[in-house]
Design a protein around this motif. Structure first.
Motif, short mmCIF file in Angstrom:
data_model
loop_
_atom_site.label_atom_id
_atom_site.label_comp_id
_atom_site.label_asym_id
_atom_site.label_seq_id
_atom_site.Cartn_x
_atom_site.Cartn_y
_atom_site.Cartn_z
N ARG A 168 0.85 -1.09 -0.01
CA ARG A 168 0.10 -0.10 -0.05
C ARG A 168 0.97 1.21 -0.02
O ARG A 168 0.82 2.27 0.80
CB ARG A 168 -0.97 0.04 1.10
CG ARG A 168 -2.19 -1.19 1.12
CD ARG A 168 -3.00 -1.05 2.36
NE ARG A 168 -3.55 0.23 2.71
CZ ARG A 168 -4.06 0.54 3.74
NH1 ARG A 168 -4.31 -0.60 4.78
NH2 ARG A 168 -4.59 1.58 4.17
N ARG A 169 1.77 1.37 -0.92
CA ARG A 169 2.88 2.31 -1.03
C ARG A 169 2.44 3.52 -1.15
O ARG A 169 1.53 3.78 -2.10
CB ARG A 169 4.03 1.99 -1.83
CG ARG A 169 5.14 2.71 -2.31
CD ARG A 169 6.23 2.04 -2.87
NE ARG A 169 5.88 1.86 -4.12
CZ ARG A 169 6.52 2.48 -5.19
NH1 ARG A 169 6.90 3.59 -5.11
NH2 ARG A 169 5.98 2.14 -6.48
N SER A 170 3.07 4.67 -0.38
CA SER A 170 2.45 6.18 -0.56
C SER A 170 3.40 6.49 -1.58
O SER A 170 4.28 5.96 -2.09
CB SER A 170 2.70 6.83 0.75
OG SER A 170 4.28 6.78 1.16
N GLY A 171 3.24 8.05 -1.89
CA GLY A 171 3.96 8.57 -2.81
C GLY A 171 5.28 8.98 -2.58
O GLY A 171 6.21 9.32 -3.57
N GLY A 172 5.83 8.81 -1.24
CA GLY A 172 7.25 9.15 -1.00
C GLY A 172 7.47 9.39 0.46
O GLY A 172 6.60 8.78 1.39
N LEU A 173 8.76 9.38 1.06
CA LEU A 173 9.04 9.39 2.28
C LEU A 173 8.24 10.14 3.14
O LEU A 173 7.96 9.87 4.79
CB LEU A 173 10.45 9.59 2.24
CG LEU A 173 11.23 9.38 3.52
CD1 LEU A 173 11.18 7.70 4.00
CD2 LEU A 173 12.79 9.98 3.95
N ALA A 504 15.21 16.12 0.53
CA ALA A 504 16.65 16.34 1.26
C ALA A 504 16.35 16.20 2.58
O ALA A 504 17.60 15.73 3.18
CB ALA A 504 16.74 17.97 1.17
N TRP A 505 15.37 16.38 3.34
CA TRP A 505 15.49 15.98 4.75
C TRP A 505 15.51 14.47 4.83
O TRP A 505 16.44 14.04 5.96
CB TRP A 505 14.04 16.58 5.54
CG TRP A 505 13.12 15.81 5.33
CD1 TRP A 505 12.13 16.25 4.39
CD2 TRP A 505 12.52 14.55 5.67
NE1 TRP A 505 10.92 15.35 4.17
CE2 TRP A 505 11.29 14.26 5.15
CE3 TRP A 505 12.85 13.62 6.59
CZ2 TRP A 505 10.35 13.21 5.46
CZ3 TRP A 505 12.05 12.56 6.78
CH2 TRP A 505 11.11 12.50 6.31
N GLY A 506 15.19 13.60 4.10
CA GLY A 506 15.39 12.18 4.06
C GLY A 506 16.85 11.91 3.98
O GLY A 506 17.33 11.09 4.54
N THR A 507 17.64 12.47 3.09
CA THR A 507 18.93 12.27 2.75
C THR A 507 19.78 12.69 4.14
O THR A 507 20.78 12.05 4.70
CB THR A 507 19.49 13.05 1.69
OG1 THR A 507 18.84 12.54 0.48
CG2 THR A 507 20.99 12.59 1.54
N ALA A 508 19.24 13.62 4.74
CA ALA A 508 19.99 14.13 6.01
C ALA A 508 19.68 13.18 7.22
O ALA A 508 20.61 13.06 7.64
CB ALA A 508 19.40 15.66 6.34
N VAL A 509 18.54 12.77 7.03
CA VAL A 509 18.38 11.80 8.19
C VAL A 509 19.17 10.52 7.90
O VAL A 509 19.64 10.00 9.06
CB VAL A 509 16.72 11.06 8.14
CG1 VAL A 509 16.72 9.88 9.02
CG2 VAL A 509 16.04 12.50 8.56
#
Length: 587
Positions: A168-173, A504-509
């Motif tokens: 049930r994948r959403s559109g992104g992180l 960008a915040w996902g890469t930062a995490v």
């Protein structure tokens, strides 16, 4: 005290050269040589646990694709070379290290206190939860491969089912969504299985692996035999490792980098699991032959799995009248899209699908057993009395905690988090830890000194025997690992899942996760240097020497070399010895 104990040679083996201690011997009349920590019930328990830990999902869904992508059969040349130069030396080193001291991956760094938390990142390897979870969840895919309603004409039914129904994948992180309840239940069931298998530690898990480590090979044989009888199977094999092999690929540096990376991660070195599992061996166990045997089984499994995978994919390409290259994929897409789609075209499709996904589940569980045992071993070394009385509550508590931490990965954005953890934490952090490990032992503790430690366990060997291992430990393996690490950093690309870009915040995490894993190494090193005595240089030198309680766990194994060792039963983790303290001991 007051008990009559037999001579050391009767308690600790018949190798008189290594049982010269005049101190207390191991308890007699017990099956375990080490009554405090316990030992494997049999050699087979240990070997199957090691094979189950080393052989994982990557052997099935990554190696075959890498082989195909990097020249087919030609890829086996760099793969074998990297096994000899990087994989096997590290594997043997870790097995020897854990067995010699009978300690887990944190306490074993009494050998070099300045790196005592080098393996702290192994306790953060929660990414293996994902493998267990999605391996089990994939069983939902069994009844819907045929006749699944389509969402987009350009997507095969298996891909639509994987994304729209299973995940049930959403559109992104940034679109977390809700917890997918059936994924959460599967995750819970997976952790219940892990907890049940480990409630008595290695005594229970050592029996479970007789099924979980062996049955995947039965399934691979069944799938290979079935696949080999299908039309088009030969075309798939040719693309994998046959006449379509491209020897000119060996001239490309990327091929050698892929081979080194695959062998490194395939053997699960530097995660702490090898040290933890080996720490339960008896002291005179032949860890040398064990390391070679497990490494060979792991690599042969990878090659064998490729035949099972590509024979079925070749049949799928034949039915679709397309080249094999257009149906081949890697990772999740191979395991949950391409291969299920191929299996759905076989007679009795649910049976083959069940066998395949059940195999993935067992591969994930085996690796998870060792990962949890790594954590419980670390706790046991720090608090042995607590673990002796409360092993079951501690193990169940740990599994419960990791279940709740894993809930993020069963949300609608869960697959993005899985991919993010895999992209960052399962890469550079482990490479960095491996570089520190081999440099610390070979260059600071002393490779020749470590070889003497190994010879206390397996017996004296000739200078020629150790020539290859010296060359690898002192120079070849550290250089290779540094090259791979630097190459990976230079070639860094932001994470993405399919065509979905990460914010960008996902890469930062992701960067924060890897920094959090690594930063404790310099922090603890600085703390220990500050606590030591003397001027700055003396403090650094003292922190780079083994702790006073470093050596064989049992007194009967210490001999003359470790006769000065502080008994770990009385003092577990000593403060860093000072230079003055060492001088005093030498006097």
């Amino acid at each position: 005290m007051g008990r009559l104990t037999p001579p050391a040679c009767l308690c600790c083996g018949t190798k008189k050269d290594f049982t010269l201690s005049k101190g207390k011997d191991a308890p007699a009349g017990q099956s375990d040589e080490n009554s405090e920590r316990g030992n494997w019930s049999s050699k087979t328990d240990y070997l199957l646990s090691m094979v189950g830990y080393a052989v994982g999902l990557g052997n099935v869904w990554r190696f075959p694709y890498l082989t195909y992508q990097n020249g087919g059969g030609a890829f086996l040349i760099p793969y074998t070379v990297m096994l000899a130069l990087a994989g096997l030396p590290l594997f043997f080193l870790e097995c020897s290290l854990g067995q010699f001291a009978s300690l887990g991956p944190v306490s074993v760094w009494r050998i070099l206190p300045i790196l005592q938390v080098r393996d702290c990142n192994t306790t953060l390897a929660d990414g293996t939860v994902i493998h267990t979870n999605y391996s089990f969840v994939s069983s939902n895919n069994l009844t819907c491969l045929n006749g699944t309603s389509t969402y987009k004409e350009v997507q095969p039914p298996s891909e639509q089912y994987w994304n729209k129904v299973a995940l049930r994948r959403s559109g992104g992180l940034d679109e977390t969504g809700e917890i997918v309840w059936y994924l959460a239940l599967c995750l819970l069931l997976s952790w219940v299985i892990v907890g049940a298998a480990l409630f008595k530690g290695i005594k229970s898990s050592g029996k479970v692996v007789y099924f979980t480590a062996v049955f995947p090979y039965v399934v691979l044989v069944i799938l290979l035999v079935r696949g080999a009888t299908l039309e088009g199977a030969r075309d798939g094999i040719e693309y994998y490792i046959g006449t379509q092999s491209n020897i000119t690929k060996l001239m490309e540096g990327e091929v050698w980098k892929d081979a080194a990376t695959q062998i490194f991660f395939s053997l699960s070195v530097a995660w702490g699991g090898l040290v933890a599992l080996s720490s339960y061996n008896k002291f005179h166990n032949n860890c040398y032959s064990d390391a070679i045997a497990v490494c060979l089984v792991n690599c042969i499994t990878s090659v064998f799995a490729g035949f099972a995978i590509f024979s079925v994919l070749g049949h799928m390409a034949f039915l679709a009248d397309r080249p094999v290259s257009e149906v081949v994929d890697s990772g999740f897409d191979l395991a949950f899209v391409a291969y299920p789609s191929a299996l759905s075209k076989l007679p009795v499709a649910p049976l083959w699908s069940f066998l395949f996904f059940f195999m993935l589940l067992l591969l994930g569980l085996d690796s998870q057993f060792a990962s949890i045992e790594t954590v419980t071993t670390t706790i046991q070394d720090m608090y042995p009395k607590v673990m002796k009385k409360m092993r079951v509550p501690v193990t169940l508590g740990l599994c419960t905690l990791l279940f709740f931490l894993g809930l993020l990965c069963v949300t609608q954005a869960g697959i993005y988090w899985v991919n993010l953890v895999d992209h960052f934490c399962a890469g550079w952090g482990i490479l960095f830890a491996a570089v520190l490990e081999i440099m610390g032992i070979s260059w600071i503790y002393g490779g020749n000194r470590f070889i003497q430690d190994i010879e206390m366990m397996i017996g004296k060997k000739s200078w020629w025997f150790w020539l290859w291992w010296r060359a690898c430990w002192f120079f070849i393996t550290p250089v290779l690992l540094c090259v791979i690490l630097c190459w990976s950093l230079v070639a860094f690309s932001p994470p993405k899942y399919g065509s979905v870009e990460y914010p960008a915040w996902g890469t930062a995490v992701g960067w924060c996760m890897i920094v959090f894993c690594i930063i404790w190494i310099p922090i603890v090193a600085i703390v220990k240097i500050v606590k030591a005595q003397g001027n700055l240089w003396q403090r650094i030198v003292s922190c780079c020497r083994p702790a006073a309680n470093w050596g064989p766990f049992l007194e009967c194994h210490r001999g003359e070399r470790y006769s000065h060792m502080v008994d770990p039963h009385k003092e577990r983790d000593q403060e860093i010895p000072t230079v003055d303290g060492f001088v005093h001991k030498l006097q």
